[in-house]
Design a protein around this motif. Structure first.
Motif, PDB file in Angstrom:
ATOM      1  N   LEU A 116      57.529  76.149  48.928  1.00  0.00           N
ATOM      2  CA  LEU A 116      57.116  75.413  50.121  1.00  0.00           C
ATOM      3  C   LEU A 116      56.427  74.105  49.761  1.00  0.00           C
ATOM      4  CD1 LEU A 116      56.734  75.264  53.197  1.00  0.00           C
ATOM      5  CD2 LEU A 116      54.653  76.601  52.935  1.00  0.00           C
ATOM      6  N   GLN A 117      55.529  74.145  48.788  1.00  0.00           N
ATOM      7  CA  GLN A 117      54.818  72.932  48.382  1.00  0.00           C
ATOM      8  C   GLN A 117      55.768  71.902  47.769  1.00  0.00           C
ATOM      9  OE1 GLN A 117      51.734  72.171  49.068  1.00  0.00           O
ATOM     10  NE2 GLN A 117      51.333  74.148  50.032  1.00  0.00           N
ATOM     11  N   PRO A 123      59.197  62.950  48.812  1.00  0.00           N
ATOM     12  CA  PRO A 123      59.192  61.855  49.792  1.00  0.00           C
ATOM     13  C   PRO A 123      60.507  61.811  50.560  1.00  0.00           C
ATOM     14  CG  PRO A 123      59.549  60.991  47.589  1.00  0.00           C
ATOM     15  CD  PRO A 123      59.241  62.457  47.429  1.00  0.00           C
ATOM     16  N   GLU A 124      60.457  61.284  51.739  1.00  0.00           N
ATOM     17  CA  GLU A 124      61.648  61.204  52.567  1.00  0.00           C
ATOM     18  C   GLU A 124      62.595  60.144  52.019  1.00  0.00           C
ATOM     19  OE1 GLU A 124      62.928  60.394  57.244  1.00  0.00           O
ATOM     20  OE2 GLU A 124      60.845  60.244  56.593  1.00  0.00           O
ATOM     21  N   GLU A 381      68.176  54.144  41.226  1.00  0.00           N
ATOM     22  CA  GLU A 381      67.277  54.022  42.386  1.00  0.00           C
ATOM     23  C   GLU A 381      67.968  54.517  43.661  1.00  0.00           C
ATOM     24  OE1 GLU A 381      64.787  50.272  42.349  1.00  0.00           O
ATOM     25  OE2 GLU A 381      66.351  49.698  40.904  1.00  0.00           O
ATOM     26  N   PHE A 382      68.767  55.541  43.497  1.00  0.00           N
ATOM     27  CA  PHE A 382      69.482  56.170  44.608  1.00  0.00           C
ATOM     28  C   PHE A 382      68.710  57.419  45.008  1.00  0.00           C
ATOM     29  CE2 PHE A 382      73.817  58.133  45.947  1.00  0.00           C
ATOM     30  CZ  PHE A 382      73.464  57.967  47.278  1.00  0.00           C
ATOM     31  N   ASN A 383      67.756  57.252  45.921  1.00  0.00           N
ATOM     32  CA  ASN A 383      66.810  58.322  46.232  1.00  0.00           C
ATOM     33  C   ASN A 383      67.460  59.516  46.927  1.00  0.00           C
ATOM     34  OD1 ASN A 383      64.695  56.801  45.158  1.00  0.00           O
ATOM     35  ND2 ASN A 383      64.267  55.802  47.112  1.00  0.00           N
ATOM     36  N   MET A 384      68.479  59.280  47.716  1.00  0.00           N
ATOM     37  CA  MET A 384      69.129  60.401  48.402  1.00  0.00           C
ATOM     38  C   MET A 384      69.771  61.349  47.398  1.00  0.00           C
ATOM     39  SD  MET A 384      69.963  62.205  50.935  1.00  0.00           S
ATOM     40  CE  MET A 384      69.363  61.221  52.311  1.00  0.00           C
ATOM     41  N   LEU A 390      67.424  67.594  43.203  1.00  0.00           N
ATOM     42  CA  LEU A 390      66.204  68.301  42.801  1.00  0.00           C
ATOM     43  C   LEU A 390      66.120  69.712  43.375  1.00  0.00           C
ATOM     44  CD1 LEU A 390      63.659  68.073  41.155  1.00  0.00           C
ATOM     45  CD2 LEU A 390      62.505  67.070  43.133  1.00  0.00           C
ATOM     46  N   PRO A 391      66.426  69.950  44.654  1.00  0.00           N
ATOM     47  CA  PRO A 391      66.398  71.333  45.148  1.00  0.00           C
ATOM     48  C   PRO A 391      67.381  72.248  44.433  1.00  0.00           C
ATOM     49  CG  PRO A 391      66.385  69.799  46.982  1.00  0.00           C
ATOM     50  CD  PRO A 391      66.662  69.006  45.755  1.00  0.00           C
ATOM     51  N   ILE A 392      68.525  71.698  43.973  1.00  0.00           N
ATOM     52  CA  ILE A 392      69.484  72.531  43.242  1.00  0.00           C
ATOM     53  C   ILE A 392      68.860  73.027  41.949  1.00  0.00           C
ATOM     54  CG2 ILE A 392      71.731  72.553  42.105  1.00  0.00           C
ATOM     55  CD1 ILE A 392      72.673  70.467  44.101  1.00  0.00           C
TER      56      ILE A 392
END
Length: 441
Positions: A116-117, A123-124, A381-384, A390-392
């Motif tokens: 959760l944290q 960041p969005e 610098e492709f944040n999407m 990262l979640p994967i």
């Protein structure tokens, strides 16, 4: 607040006809005399007829008390179910065994809190829709100008052709770079701000202004008849990625760093090329945007325009492996990551992959590929892309940790159940734990 001092504490309602004794209403908690406050206690009740307040109290207090008892019992039954079961389960357990069970619960809870944290800390990232809105506003790498009511609107040929059948037909008649096309719109009532809002809608799927005319069904019907009804932004961008209409840049890969720095050299040194659109890669990645702007400043872009050839960008494969290029482009057009592309083509191998095979290293796992993509996204610098990868990585690692905790938890419960349910047939807790560990491994 605004109370009259003469009415407090001597608060009572006025009499409403009839006998004063029969219609008297008691509002306060006590009846005060004119000399002091120590007088007879009264109730919050209404006195109707000749019934006394004491009789009213006797008649209602019994029912209220019974109702409270039922509510209290019902609440205690709902909250005591799990506690009662746990007490029955742990009544004969040793303190050390209970502590081991609690530690397993705490470990599972800590993993859930960590997940959760991690989700809240990210960041969005900018979505495709937001980047397309900036692309329309700041006019990166435009290639055609629309003239409407003596106003110039620099736009991108590929995007308008993919989004609108009207512009697809119109732009095909003027294929040259930087063409100026005079707009002639038959729909009545379209002024310059409304035309700009229509272009903004084609870029983002949303109107960029609040105008009551967009709520007029007749105008919307006329616009749809003249321009056609576009699909959703996601569908049209996916089609643009699949067919690459009006592409104006190709991505090539080389292991020669000097060739990459010079942006030239023998074509035989270059590997497989991938087509793309300057508008999309410059909108999604500041790295590509700065690279293309530098080519414009140095005059290299003028040569490509004169020869009518797509711009060639040569990338160092040691930094951006070729096998990830299609995954990166796919995410730029759709905001999704498809790692299955890495394994569906036999020609998608990269220099690092060949070196790993020669060295005898095992193939990369899905989490390792996602981690490598994550670092490439940070470089571009492709944040999407970074946020999706990262979640994967975290999910794979948390799944491994969760599986280990779950297996240990099952072992603990199994061993303890053997110990306390069938003491004659069970070994000690330590022996059972060792047996189950050996079985699992």
């Amino acid at each position: 607040m605004g109370a009259n001092a003469s009415n407090y504490p001597h608060s009572c309602s006025p009499r409403v006809g009839g006998s004063s004794q029969a219609q008297q209403t008691f509002i306060g908690t006590s009846s005060y005399s004119q000399q002091g406050y120590g007088c007879e206690s009264k109730l919050y009740s209404l006195d109707h007829g000749h019934e006394k307040p004491q009789d009213k109290k006797k008649r209602t207090s019994g029912l209220a008390t019974l109702k409270k008892k039922f509510i209290k019992r019902r609440k205690s039954n709902r909250s005591a179910d799990h506690a009662k079961q746990m007490r029955e389960l742990l009544s004969g357990w040793d303190v050390r065994d209970v502590n081991a069970l609690v530690e397993e619960y705490e470990g599972t809870s800590a993993l859930k809190e960590l997940s959760l944290q991690a989700s809240l800390a990210r960041p969005e990232a900018r979505t495709l829709q937001k980047d397309m809105a900036d692309l329309y506003e700041y006019k990166y790498c435009t290639d055609v100008d629309l003239i409407f009511q003596e106003t110039c609107f620099p736009v991108h040929r590929a995007i308008l052709a993919a989004r609108c059948p009207f512009f697809k037909t119109l732009l095909s008649s003027s294929p040259e770079y930087g063409a100026e096309i005079i707009m002639d719109i038959n729909t009545a009532g379209i002024d310059m701000p409304m035309f700009s809002a229509l272009l903004h809608y084609l870029y983002t799927g949303e109107f960029g202004m609040e105008d009551s005319r967009f709520q007029n069904v007749d105008i919307l019907v006329q616009l749809s008849e003249e321009f056609g009804t576009p699909n959703s932004l996601d569908v049209d961008m996916r089609g643009l990625f699949d067919y690459m209409c009006y592409y104006d840049v190709v991505l090539s890969f080389s292991s020669d760093s000097e060739l990459v720095e010079a942006f030239g050299g023998n074509q035989n040194c270059l590997d497989e090329e991938l087509k793309a659109h300057k508008a999309i890669i410059s909108a999604r990645s500041p790295f590509f945007r700065n690279l293309l702007q530098r080519r414009i400043r140095t005059g290299e872009e003028i040569t490509d325009r004169t020869l009518r050839t797509p711009t060639r960008i040569i990338l160092d494969e040691s930094i951006i492996p070729k096998k990830y290029a299609k995954v990166i482009l796919h995410c730029m057009y759709t905001d999704t990551v498809d790692l299955s592309v890495l394994h569906c083509s036999p020609s998608a191998g990269s220099l690092s992959e060949v070196q790993a095979l020669v060295a005898g290293k095992p193939s990369m796992t899905r989490a390792e590929e996602a981690m490598e993509l994550y670092h490439i996204a940070l470089f571009l610098e492709f944040n999407m892309l970074a946020q999706v990868c990262l979640p994967i990585v975290l999910q794979r690692r948390l799944q491994s940790a969760n599986l280990l905790v779950q297996q240990n938890f099952q072992i603990v419960v199994y061993c303890l159940s053997l110990k306390y349910k069938n003491p004659s047939r069970a070994h000690t807790f330590e022996e059972n734990f060792q047996i189950e560990t050996e079985i699992r491994t």
